[in-house]
Design a protein around this motif. Structure first.
Motif, short mmCIF file in Angstrom:
data_model
loop_
_atom_site.label_atom_id
_atom_site.label_comp_id
_atom_site.label_asym_id
_atom_site.label_seq_id
_atom_site.Cartn_x
_atom_site.Cartn_y
_atom_site.Cartn_z
N ARG A 1 0.86 -1.19 0.00
CA ARG A 1 0.00 0.00 0.00
C ARG A 1 0.89 1.24 0.00
N TYR A 2 0.58 2.20 -0.86
CA TYR A 2 1.34 3.44 -0.84
C TYR A 2 0.56 4.55 -1.55
N TRP A 3 0.91 5.78 -1.20
CA TRP A 3 0.30 6.98 -1.79
C TRP A 3 1.29 7.63 -2.75
N THR A 4 0.76 8.22 -3.80
CA THR A 4 1.53 9.12 -4.65
C THR A 4 0.74 10.42 -4.81
N GLN A 5 1.46 11.51 -4.94
CA GLN A 5 0.82 12.81 -5.14
C GLN A 5 1.52 13.54 -6.29
N ASP A 6 0.71 14.15 -7.14
CA ASP A 6 1.23 14.96 -8.23
C ASP A 6 0.49 16.29 -8.22
N HIS A 7 1.23 17.34 -7.97
CA HIS A 7 0.64 18.68 -7.90
C HIS A 7 1.35 19.59 -8.90
N TYR A 8 0.58 20.43 -9.55
CA TYR A 8 1.16 21.30 -10.57
C TYR A 8 0.54 22.68 -10.46
N SER B 1 10.33 14.74 -5.51
CA SER B 1 11.03 15.77 -6.28
C SER B 1 10.15 16.99 -6.46
N ILE B 2 10.79 18.11 -6.56
CA ILE B 2 10.13 19.38 -6.89
C ILE B 2 10.84 19.94 -8.12
N ARG B 3 10.10 20.06 -9.20
CA ARG B 3 10.69 20.59 -10.43
C ARG B 3 10.15 21.99 -10.65
N LEU B 4 11.00 22.96 -10.44
CA LEU B 4 10.64 24.37 -10.57
C LEU B 4 11.26 24.95 -11.82
N ASN B 5 10.42 25.51 -12.70
CA ASN B 5 10.88 26.16 -13.93
C ASN B 5 10.45 27.62 -13.91
N ALA B 6 11.20 28.46 -14.60
CA ALA B 6 10.84 29.88 -14.67
C ALA B 6 11.35 30.46 -15.98
N ARG B 7 10.73 31.56 -16.38
CA ARG B 7 11.17 32.24 -17.60
C ARG B 7 10.87 33.74 -17.47
N LEU B 8 11.70 34.52 -18.15
CA LEU B 8 11.50 35.96 -18.25
C LEU B 8 11.59 36.34 -19.72
N ASP B 9 10.51 36.95 -20.26
CA ASP B 9 10.45 37.32 -21.67
C ASP B 9 10.48 38.84 -21.82
N ARG B 10 11.21 39.28 -22.83
CA ARG B 10 11.16 40.69 -23.25
C ARG B 10 10.68 40.70 -24.68
N LYS B 11 9.50 41.32 -24.92
CA LYS B 11 8.91 41.35 -26.24
C LYS B 11 9.64 42.36 -27.12
N PHE C 1 14.91 34.40 -21.26
CA PHE C 1 15.83 33.73 -20.35
C PHE C 1 15.01 32.71 -19.56
N SER C 2 15.41 31.44 -19.66
CA SER C 2 14.63 30.39 -19.00
C SER C 2 15.52 29.56 -18.09
N ALA C 3 14.92 29.06 -17.03
CA ALA C 3 15.62 28.19 -16.08
C ALA C 3 14.81 26.91 -15.92
N ASN C 4 15.46 25.78 -16.17
CA ASN C 4 14.79 24.48 -16.09
C ASN C 4 15.27 23.74 -14.85
N ASP C 5 14.34 23.24 -14.07
CA ASP C 5 14.66 22.45 -12.87
C ASP C 5 15.62 23.22 -11.97
N ILE C 6 15.18 24.38 -11.51
CA ILE C 6 16.03 25.28 -10.73
C ILE C 6 16.59 24.61 -9.50
N LEU C 7 15.80 23.76 -8.85
CA LEU C 7 16.24 23.11 -7.61
C LEU C 7 17.07 21.85 -7.88
N ASP C 8 17.24 21.49 -9.17
CA ASP C 8 18.03 20.32 -9.57
C ASP C 8 17.54 19.04 -8.87
N GLN C 9 16.20 18.81 -8.95
CA GLN C 9 15.62 17.65 -8.29
C GLN C 9 14.90 16.71 -9.26
N ASN C 10 14.94 16.98 -10.54
CA ASN C 10 14.19 16.14 -11.48
C ASN C 10 14.74 14.71 -11.45
N ILE C 11 13.86 13.74 -11.30
CA ILE C 11 14.26 12.34 -11.17
C ILE C 11 13.48 11.50 -12.18
#
Length: 929
Positions: A817-824, A858-868, A879-889
């Motif tokens: 028996r086990y739980w999984t959680q996925d939040h976005y 894991s916590i996968r945090l992404n961010a971006r900053l756009d200048r039109k 400018f984009s940052a992928n997996d800022i916390l470096d936790q993607n598994i």
């Protein structure tokens, strides 16, 4: 008896009274400016209390309507027509009367004063039969929003973090794009490249098969489908996209795309190079720059026509890489399509080249739960794989006249698949003692080629409902491979090395599959609402496998000595002939149902070409089917489907030869396997209320299988080796259900919803001769929330909680028996100076178990900053940052009967990238984001 007769008389009198109270409304719809009558306007009557649709109709060619069989009461009248502002009024209908509404005037939206904003949501969602239609402009989106952003806002449709789409709880397998065909087999190919303001309508429905759409006989074959209808002003000119991105070190993402079109003629080209996981066109780009010729034409239950393209599961069919490891992808293609003579002739052609290189490493920890002990296997490995393919496709379709048409498709491809891998394996007993240590290395080089084609001829007759059609299909696939297998096997007793065995072999395989089938169908009307379908089909499925295994000879050191026990030549042929009859009844906008039966004879021929022996046998099968589609007025739509189907074993399952590539998992075929027979049940309910924007969707599916394919497992407790053999079993079944409820909270200005799901699986296998019954359950639910202030900010949140349970009869004392959680959560904020900032975060929580006690959250945090940049914000500096916390598994947990495993592997982790993106076009307005 007298009481019964009296009761019947009273009920009959009441029914006469009720029917005699039917009322009607009539009138004419006109244009205010041109004073002309408007045809095909929708007249809808809604109950004000709960927005249930009481009845609807359309105006005729003269702009007149007469809606009958209405019950007395107070209602809301709604009149809609494309390009016109919707008309609303309150009406009261008395019993047995006909209310003449006179002339109803509609005003063009373009003529409304610019200072006056007319907003309503009554027409935002419409349900026609089992089709849910969303009017795109009714949902607020920020500038530059993509189709994916639009879909996330639609009730009953979910888009996950990878861009994969579900509608009413089912994965979307087809995407229709306004009759246009595009590159890529990925059903997620349209949402990220096409902009939301290019879409007029989004339709979600279960697409019928080509034959069912033509004959009207529902054969039970449904595919969850989304159709995107584009606006007219987005169908002319040219547009393109240039994207250049890099972190100046390890990662790069570059692509160029262009699409030029004039009327029905279209030319498109693209080129992609990336190692960020982008291996081909994604949804939005495929919509604009690609093509696919697996096209099917048909109609939905509401009578709408469409053209669709099929997705498939080949390794190049997705715009992004979801497998293990770090990918590098190169992809390019050309496309040309055109239509002539009022769309009666349609030509479509595509060429595409794909290449993917992947480097991966990972660990797998497994547990075998046996009746009186437990075995453990730990696996560590790394691999390199390179795949490439050239493919060309074509489609030609001609509408000969109003009664007949012919469609021909063809596809050919050649490719190569090279792989090299190294693995280290350890098996242990329940005390932790080492049983074996195995190091193996494999190299494989395979060439493949494929050619397939289809022919579809359809003929209607003057008598409505009388049709005949012929469908034929051919497919040829050949895969030839050669490889080296080396394994250093060390076996222990009492933790002391007991024996060693070296395997050094060369293995060559040549597998051929050839399929030819055809089906002829004739329909004959019985009444205006019913017809009979007669069908006959013949199918020949031929599969052939040659396996040659060699080991080195002592004098030369070359692979020259054939190992007969690991070599074989085998063929498997199934000739199936089937005939059947179906009955269908349809009452428009109310109910339609069908039922019928097919009878088939499947003749099997199994040949051992090496031993020169042949075994022939046959099966007679009965295929019942039944369908019901009930439209319950404004309350919703109920659909039920049942069908039976067979599945023949694969040639790998029946070929009596061992596969010893993995020394701890030996596989052997079973030539005595029978075909499996599946009973499939499907039930859905869908309801939507216009005024409250409330949506409910419920589905229930069940499959029960006779002679299902399972395994007979034998375990060697001294080495930890498992030998598996396929066998037939009875009693396997699976049940899954889904529920969705969503509603717009108008007072607070946000939308909220909740979904729930469950899966139940029961299957039987055998372990060391003992029957083992396995049961697994998954229950899940989660809310969703979205809120937006136009041109200021937006936020979208979805959560899922899942509980998993697995147990087996042989070890009833051990229950997993086990739980999984996925939040976005996804948020976007518009800033001054043409700046825009966005961020998304995935929370993946996996509960530890007694077997798997490592932390894989894991916590996968992404961010971006756009200048039109540029005029009309046509370009962006990002400018984009992928997996800022470096936790993607990379993570996968598998619980199957008495076997449990958990695998972790390499995947793309933290990186930062600077990109320049330019969307250019000339089609009346700039390309949005």
């Amino acid at each position: 008896m007298k009481k019964t007769t009296a009761l019947l008389v009273v009920l009959f009198a009441i029914s006469l009274t009720v029917f005699s109270q039917d009322a009607a409304i009539k009138g004419t719809v006109i244009d205010t400016s041109e004073k002309r009558n408007l045809s095909n306007a929708v007249i809808a009557v809604l109950r004000p209390a709960d927005s249930v649709l009481a009845g609807f109709t359309r105006t005729d060619k003269a702009g007149q309507f007469n809606l009958q069989k209405l019950l007395p009461g107070k209602f809301i009248l709604m009149v809609t027509r494309p390009a016109y502002a919707d008309y609303f009024d309150r009406i009261e209908i008395t019993k047995s009367s006909t209310v003449d509404l006179g002339a109803i005037s509609l005003t063009l939206k373009s003529q409304l004063l610019q200072e006056v904003v007319v907003q309503h949501k009554l027409g935002a969602i419409r349900i026609k039969g089992d089709t849910t239609e969303y009017i795109a402009d009714s949902f607020k989106l920020g500038a530059g929003a993509t189709v994916e952003d639009l879909l996330k806002k639609l009730p009953g449709i979910q888009v996950d973090k990878d861009g994969k789409i579900s509608a009413q709880g089912e994965t979307v397998q087809k995407v229709l794009v306004d009759g246009e065909e595009f590159f890529s087999d990925d059903p997620t190919i349209a949402t990220r490249g096409l902009t939301a303001d290019a879409v007029d309508k989004v339709q979600a429905f279960d697409k019928k098969s080509d034959q069912a759409a033509f004959t009207g006989i529902d054969d039970g074959e449904k595919t969850k489908t989304i159709n995107l209808q584009l606006k007219e002003d987005r169908k002319k000119g040219y547009f393109g996209k240039v994207e250049l991105g890099s972190d100046a070190n390890r990662y790069w993402n570059n692509n160029v795309m262009v699409n030029a079109f004039k009327g029905k003629r279209k030319f498109a080209a693209f080129s992609i190079m990336s190692n960020t996981g982008k291996t081909g066109l994604d949804w939005k780009e495929g919509m604009n720059y690609g093509a696919n010729n697996n096209v099917e034409m048909g109609s939905d239950d509401a009578g709408g026509m469409y053209i669709s393209f099929n997705g498939n599961d080949d390794e190049f069919g997705y715009g992004n890489y979801w497998g293990e490891g770090l990918p590098k992808g190169w992809n390019g293609g050309l496309h040309y399509s055109n239509k002539w003579k009022g769309d009666k002739i349609h030509l479509n052609s595509t060429y595409q080249y794909n290449k993917i290189n992947t480097e991966a490493q990972g660990n797998t920890f497994s547990q075998y739960r046996l009746p009186d002990t437990i075995l453990y296997v730990n696996d560590y490995g790394n691999s390199f794989r390179s795949r490439d393919r050239n493919r060309i496709e074509g489609l030609y379709e001609i509408q000969i006249d109003s009664f007949s048409s012919v469609k021909i498709t063809a596809q050919a491809s050649t490719g190569n698949n090279y792989g090299h891998s190294k693995f280290h394996q350890e098996s242990l007993n329940s005390y932790g003692d080492t049983l074996s240590i195995i190091d193996r290395e494999t190299t494989t080089d395979a060439n493949n080629k494929n050619f397939n084609s289809t022919l579809l001829w359809k003929q209607k007759f003057k008598k409505q409902g009388r049709t005949i059609s012929l469908a034929a299909r051919q497919n040829y696939t050949e895969v030839a491979s050669k490889g080296i297998f080396f394994s250093d096997n060390n076996y222990f007793r009492n933790n002391v090395l007991d024996s060693t065995k070296i395997l050094d072999q060369q293995k060559g395989t040549d597998n051929i599959t050839s399929v030819i089938n055809s089906r002829i169908t004739y329909t004959e009307p019985l009444t205006k609402r019913s017809l009979l379908e007669f069908n006959y089909s013949i199918d020949n499925n031929h599969r052939q496998s040659r396996i040659a295994t060699f080991e080195k000879t002592a004098p030369t050191g070359k692979y020259e000595e054939r190992i007969d026990s690991l070599s074989n030549e085998y063929s498997f042929n199934v000739l199936t002939q089937s005939g059947g009859i179906n009955y269908r009844y349809a009452k428009p906008k109310r109910v339609n149902f069908s039922f019928g039966m097919n009878v088939s004879n499947a003749a099997f021929s199994r040949k051992d070409l090496k031993g020169d022996s042949t075994i022939n046998y046959s099966f007679t099968n009965f295929y019942p089917q039944a369908n019901l589609n009930w439209t319950m007025g404004g309350k919703g739509n109920l659909r039920f489907n049942y069908n039976g189907s067979t599945q023949a074993p694969s040639i790998d399952q029946i070929q009596p030869i061992q596969d010893i590539t993995d020394q701890l998992n030996i596989r052997v075929g079973n030539p005595d396997l029978k075909q499996a027979f599946r009973h499939n049940f499907y039930l859905t309910f869908n309801s939507y209320k216009f005024l409250s924007e409330r949506n409910i969707y419920v589905s229930l599916n069940m499959t029960a299988t006779q002679h299902d394919f399972s395994t007979l497992n034998t375990l060697d407790l001294s080495t930890g080796r498992k030998t598996s053999k396929p066998v037939n079993v009875d009693g396997n079944y699976r049940i899954n259900g889904y529920f969705y409820y969503g509603k717009k909270i108008k007072k607070l200005g946000f939308r909220a919803g909740v979904n729930g799901r469950f899966n139940v699986n029961h299957n039987t296998n055998f372990i060391d001769g003992l029957q083992n019954e396995n049961d697994s359950y998954t229950f899940g639910a989660g809310p969703e929330f979205s809120y937006e202030k136009e041109k200021k900010f937006s936020i979208w949140l979805t959560t899922n909680f899942n509980h998993n349970v697995s147990k087996t009869s042989l070890r009833s004392d051990l229950v997993t028996r086990y739980w999984t959680q996925d939040h976005y959560v996804d948020a976007n904020v518009h800033l001054p100076w043409k700046l825009e900032i966005g961020s998304s975060c995935n929370f993946n929580i996996r509960q530890k178990t007694s077997v798997f006690d490592k932390n894989n959250n894991s916590i996968r945090l992404n961010a971006r900053l756009d200048r039109k940049l540029f005029k009309n914000d046509a370009a962006r500096l990002r400018f984009s940052a992928n997996d800022i916390l470096d936790q993607n598994i990379g993570f996968n947990r598998n619980i199957n009967s008495n076997f449990l495993s958990e695998r972790t592997y390499d995947t793309i982790r933290r990186y930062f990238m600077l990109s320049f993106i330019w969307n250019f076009n000339k089609n009346g307005k700039p390309m949005d984001w």
